[in-house]
Design an enzyme around this catalytic site. Structure first.
Site, PDB file in Angstrom:
ATOM      1  N   ARG A  31      23.830  -2.804   8.571  1.00 22.78           N
ATOM      2  CA  ARG A  31      24.975  -2.718   8.858  1.00 22.78           C
ATOM      3  C   ARG A  31      24.947  -0.752   8.982  1.00 22.78           C
ATOM      4  O   ARG A  31      24.011  -0.749   9.459  1.00 22.78           O
ATOM      5  CB  ARG A  31      25.208  -2.102   7.237  1.00 22.78           C
ATOM      6  CG  ARG A  31      24.366  -1.180   6.394  1.00 22.78           C
ATOM      7  CD  ARG A  31      24.453  -0.789   5.076  1.00 22.78           C
ATOM      8  NE  ARG A  31      23.665  -0.187   4.571  1.00 22.78           N
ATOM      9  CZ  ARG A  31      22.710   0.749   4.706  1.00 22.78           C
ATOM     10  NH1 ARG A  31      23.204   1.826   5.296  1.00 22.78           N
ATOM     11  NH2 ARG A  31      21.891   1.338   3.879  1.00 22.78           N
ATOM     12  N   GLU A  82      11.498  -1.863   5.905  1.00 23.48           N
ATOM     13  CA  GLU A  82      13.038  -3.064   5.609  1.00 23.48           C
ATOM     14  C   GLU A  82      13.557  -2.683   6.397  1.00 23.48           C
ATOM     15  O   GLU A  82      13.405  -2.029   7.676  1.00 23.48           O
ATOM     16  CB  GLU A  82      13.756  -3.052   4.285  1.00 23.48           C
ATOM     17  CG  GLU A  82      14.509  -1.198   4.711  1.00 23.48           C
ATOM     18  CD  GLU A  82      15.723  -0.575   3.436  1.00 23.48           C
ATOM     19  OE1 GLU A  82      15.731  -2.267   2.699  1.00 23.48           O
ATOM     20  OE2 GLU A  82      16.051  -0.187   3.502  1.00 23.48           O
ATOM     21  N   LYS A  93       1.187  -1.244   0.092  1.00 23.53           N
ATOM     22  CA  LYS A  93       0.102  -0.142   0.125  1.00 23.53           C
ATOM     23  C   LYS A  93       1.385   0.911  -0.089  1.00 23.53           C
ATOM     24  O   LYS A  93       1.493   1.179   1.063  1.00 23.53           O
ATOM     25  CB  LYS A  93      -0.919   0.119   1.250  1.00 23.53           C
ATOM     26  CG  LYS A  93      -1.655   1.184   1.723  1.00 23.53           C
ATOM     27  CD  LYS A  93      -3.381   1.196   0.675  1.00 23.53           C
ATOM     28  CE  LYS A  93      -3.432   2.238   1.081  1.00 23.53           C
ATOM     29  NZ  LYS A  93      -4.821   2.254  -0.258  1.00 23.53           N
ATOM     30  N   HIS A 106      13.619   9.275  -2.386  1.00 21.06           N
ATOM     31  CA  HIS A 106      13.352   8.430  -1.385  1.00 21.06           C
ATOM     32  C   HIS A 106      14.523   8.575  -1.183  1.00 21.06           C
ATOM     33  O   HIS A 106      15.273   7.183  -0.249  1.00 21.06           O
ATOM     34  CB  HIS A 106      13.152   6.775  -1.977  1.00 21.06           C
ATOM     35  CG  HIS A 106      11.210   7.235  -3.068  1.00 21.06           C
ATOM     36  ND1 HIS A 106      10.700   7.306  -2.337  1.00 21.06           N
ATOM     37  CD2 HIS A 106      11.849   6.465  -4.251  1.00 21.06           C
ATOM     38  CE1 HIS A 106       9.474   7.581  -2.943  1.00 21.06           C
ATOM     39  NE2 HIS A 106      10.085   7.114  -4.326  1.00 21.06           N
ATOM     40  N   ARG A 136      23.143  16.168   5.003  1.00 17.43           N
ATOM     41  CA  ARG A 136      24.445  15.364   3.631  1.00 17.43           C
ATOM     42  C   ARG A 136      24.981  16.590   3.403  1.00 17.43           C
ATOM     43  O   ARG A 136      23.725  16.997   2.236  1.00 17.43           O
ATOM     44  CB  ARG A 136      23.550  14.722   3.344  1.00 17.43           C
ATOM     45  CG  ARG A 136      22.920  13.361   4.397  1.00 17.43           C
ATOM     46  CD  ARG A 136      22.243  11.961   3.286  1.00 17.43           C
ATOM     47  NE  ARG A 136      21.955  10.925   4.257  1.00 17.43           N
ATOM     48  CZ  ARG A 136      22.096   9.305   3.966  1.00 17.43           C
ATOM     49  NH1 ARG A 136      21.867   9.692   2.483  1.00 17.43           N
ATOM     50  NH2 ARG A 136      20.746   9.012   4.774  1.00 17.43           N
TER      51      ARG A 136
HETATM   52  P1  ADP Z   1      15.389   1.869  -0.438  1.00 16.34           P
HETATM   53  O1  ADP Z   1      16.207   0.265   0.587  1.00 16.34           O
HETATM   54  O2  ADP Z   1      15.261   1.533  -1.759  1.00 16.34           O
HETATM   55  O3  ADP Z   1      15.243   2.887   0.451  1.00 16.34           O
HETATM   56  P2  ADP Z   1      13.226   1.849   1.349  1.00 16.34           P
HETATM   57  O4  ADP Z   1      11.818   0.308   1.252  1.00 16.34           O
HETATM   58  O5  ADP Z   1      14.271   1.652   2.272  1.00 16.34           O
HETATM   59  O6  ADP Z   1      14.028   1.101  -0.214  1.00 16.34           O
HETATM   60  O7  ADP Z   1      12.150   2.305   0.735  1.00 16.34           O
HETATM   61  C1  ADP Z   1      12.712   4.429   0.873  1.00 16.34           C
HETATM   62  C2  ADP Z   1      11.534   5.278   0.962  1.00 16.34           C
HETATM   63  O8  ADP Z   1      11.028   5.115  -0.030  1.00 16.34           O
HETATM   64  C3  ADP Z   1      10.946   5.120   2.094  1.00 16.34           C
HETATM   65  O9  ADP Z   1      11.720   5.975   3.514  1.00 16.34           O
HETATM   66  C4  ADP Z   1      10.178   6.190   1.666  1.00 16.34           C
HETATM   67  O10 ADP Z   1      10.012   7.305   1.919  1.00 16.34           O
HETATM   68  C5  ADP Z   1       9.144   5.711   0.099  1.00 16.34           C
HETATM   69  N1  ADP Z   1       8.628   4.609   0.586  1.00 16.34           N
HETATM   70  C6  ADP Z   1       9.035   2.539   0.842  1.00 16.34           C
HETATM   71  N2  ADP Z   1       7.463   2.318   0.468  1.00 16.34           N
HETATM   72  C7  ADP Z   1       6.430   2.910   0.602  1.00 16.34           C
HETATM   73  C8  ADP Z   1       5.041   2.539   0.909  1.00 16.34           C
HETATM   74  N3  ADP Z   1       4.622   1.376   1.772  1.00 16.34           N
HETATM   75  N4  ADP Z   1       4.562   4.101   1.137  1.00 16.34           N
HETATM   76  C9  ADP Z   1       4.776   5.222   1.021  1.00 16.34           C
HETATM   77  N5  ADP Z   1       6.734   5.401   0.318  1.00 16.34           N
HETATM   78  C10 ADP Z   1       7.028   4.806   0.745  1.00 16.34           C
END
Ligand code: ADP
Length: 446
Positions: free
Chosen positions: A291, A287, A201, A235, A337
């Site tokens: 690390r 996730e 979602k 992201h 950063r």
């Molecule tokens: P990556 O491993 O590529 O960094 P993540 O799963 O950690 O990917 O997600 C990175 C970013 O993407 C999150 O911090 C958020 O901003 C956005 N994001 C990921 N999943 C969702 C979701 N289900 N709904 C809204 N934004 C999301």
């Protein structure tokens, strides 16, 4: 304790790890590509060794060259930093076979959490809430359409092997679903060599809140609180702060308990970060990173816990000396950063730094590998440094960051310093009125 640690990384994080080695009295070895021969991490380490040509594939990702370097220099442990080989389970296993300690978790933890579908499956059994999503990977178009209808639009298609914000596609209606699915798969294949994708979602206005965990080899698990990393572009995190503001205490306690129990259950070792989205007072797992994170300093600043030195100690078999009740949280910390990118266009700006002056004074920390005449190379990521501040409370941390950003002078290349000055002084940042979408909306307006 280890006799010699090889740092399989470059830039600010290699420098950070060398600093811990020196404080712990451990000999250290830098590895470098040809173009990095004069880099700061090479100058700072006790020894250095060239491991190949400039493209990362031929140097910092070159497993045989790195192992040869460790054998030649007599290193008994390798710290992978972040990025490069830090989440490569095969690298961690090969090191085990060579009797070299990988400073990080066990290969099986890297493998489970590195595959986001396996990670969701594992985490779903521990009581940690997940973002509603598909059970496993999306295997065909009919499965795709059915799952999207069940979850409800908008949805996000993500790569099982994803990282760095790549290979994610947001879909608002069935009209573009198939096209975006195909695109996500081909991007995933191109970036990660694996076209498996899954669906979640798409939460509209969440905060990105992540929890730092830390465990030794004897089942002792600590948490070091949370970080708010919602200030993002594409992201990717730009500013991080700790602690997060206005979080529902009961929900936080509940989620922290489940996280600690989950880490005990999977027998996790070392530093890890459980990333969650937080919307309407609820947390949802996205996730786990197995690390050290780029943004680890904000946690170090509010806890006084040296994450890198502790990683080294627990990898060498030491028991954690601190218990959860010994961890206290003090004041507020913010990290900006600083990238070698244009503040408006975000185009990378490699080249030579002509003037470099870092800020100082109370509560200011600069983690960087840059210096005057340092050449920012086009082969690697654009992060040239991190500016971190700590103060008694958030308001004071913001004014300290503003003061430190104004002291920071980098000339000769474009940097994101100007962007940070704008964001830090914006009303929304000051009042903590921002979520993961804020920065992109702001950039579209200005
Ligand atoms: P990556 O491993 O590529 O960094 P993540 O799963 O950690 O990917 O997600 C990175 C970013 O993407 C999150 O911090 C958020 O901003 C956005 N994001 C990921 N999943 C969702 C979701 N289900 N709904 C809204 N934004 C999301």
């Amino acid at each position: 304790m280890f006799k010699k640690i090889l740092i399989a990384n470059r830039g600010e994080i290699a420098v950070r790890i060398i600093r811990s080695c020196k404080e712990l009295g451990i000999n250290n070895v830098a590895v470098h590509s040809k173009a990095d021969a004069d880099a700061m991490h090479v100058k700072m380490a006790d020894e250095s060794i060239c491991i190949g040509n400039n493209p990362a594939k031929e140097s910092y990702l070159n497993i045989p060259a790195i192992i040869t370097a460790a054998e030649l220099t007599g290193a008994d442990a390798i710290h992978p930093g972040y990025g490069f080989l830090s989440e490569n389970a095969r690298f961690a296993s090969i090191l085990e076979e060579h009797d070299i300690t990988f400073i990080g978790p066990k290969p099986q933890h890297i493998e489970i959490m590195g595959d986001k579908i396996k990670a969701r499956e594992t985490i779903s059994k521990t009581g940690i809430p997940l973002v509603p999503g598909s059970d496993g990977s999306i295997i065909n178009i009919s499965n795709l359409k059915k799952t999207a209808l069940k979850i409800g639009y908008p949805i996000i298609i993500k790569a099982a092997a994803g990282g760095g914000g790549k290979g994610m596609k947001v879909v608002y209606s069935e009209q573009t679903l198939v096209e975006q699915f195909e695109l996500a798969k081909s991007e995933a294949k191109a970036n990660f060599g694996n076209d498996e994708v899954y669906m979640e979602k798409f939460l509209e206005n969440p905060k990105h809140i992540e929890f730092q965990v830390f465990a030794d080899k004897y089942g002792n698990v600590l948490h070091l609180g949370e970080r708010d990393c919602s200030m993002q572009r594409r992201h990717q995190k730009i500013i991080e702060e700790a602690p997060a503001q206005n979080i529902n205490i009961d929900e936080k306690e509940k989620v922290l308990n489940s996280i600690i129990n989950a880490m005990k259950k999977i027998k996790y070792v070392g530093a890890g970060t459980v990333e969650m989205l937080y919307e309407k007072n609820k947390f949802y797992f996205i996730e786990m990173n197995t690390r050290l994170q780029v943004e680890h300093p904000v946690t170090e600043m509010i806890t006084g816990f040296d994450i890198v030195s502790e990683q080294i100690k627990v990898a060498s078999g030491e028991k954690l000396k601190l218990k959860q009740e010994d961890i206290s949280f003090s004041g507020h910390s913010i990290e900006c950063r600083i990238n070698a990118e244009n503040s408006k266009t975000f185009l990378p700006s490699p080249g030579s730094i002509s003037v470099y002056h870092t800020p100082g004074g109370p509560g200011v920390r600069v983690d960087s590998a840059a210096f005057e005449k340092y050449k920012v190379l086009p082969y690697y990521d654009s992060l040239i440094g991190k500016l971190i501040v700590h103060a008694e409370n958030r308001d004071l941390a913001i004014s300290r960051m503003q003061r430190a950003l104004n002291e920071f002078i980098i000339e000769g290349i474009d940097t994101t310093l100007e962007l940070h000055k704008e964001v830090i002084t914006s009303k929304d940042f000051k009042t903590n009125n921002y979520d993961i979408k804020w920065l992109e909306k702001y950039l579209a307006r200005n």
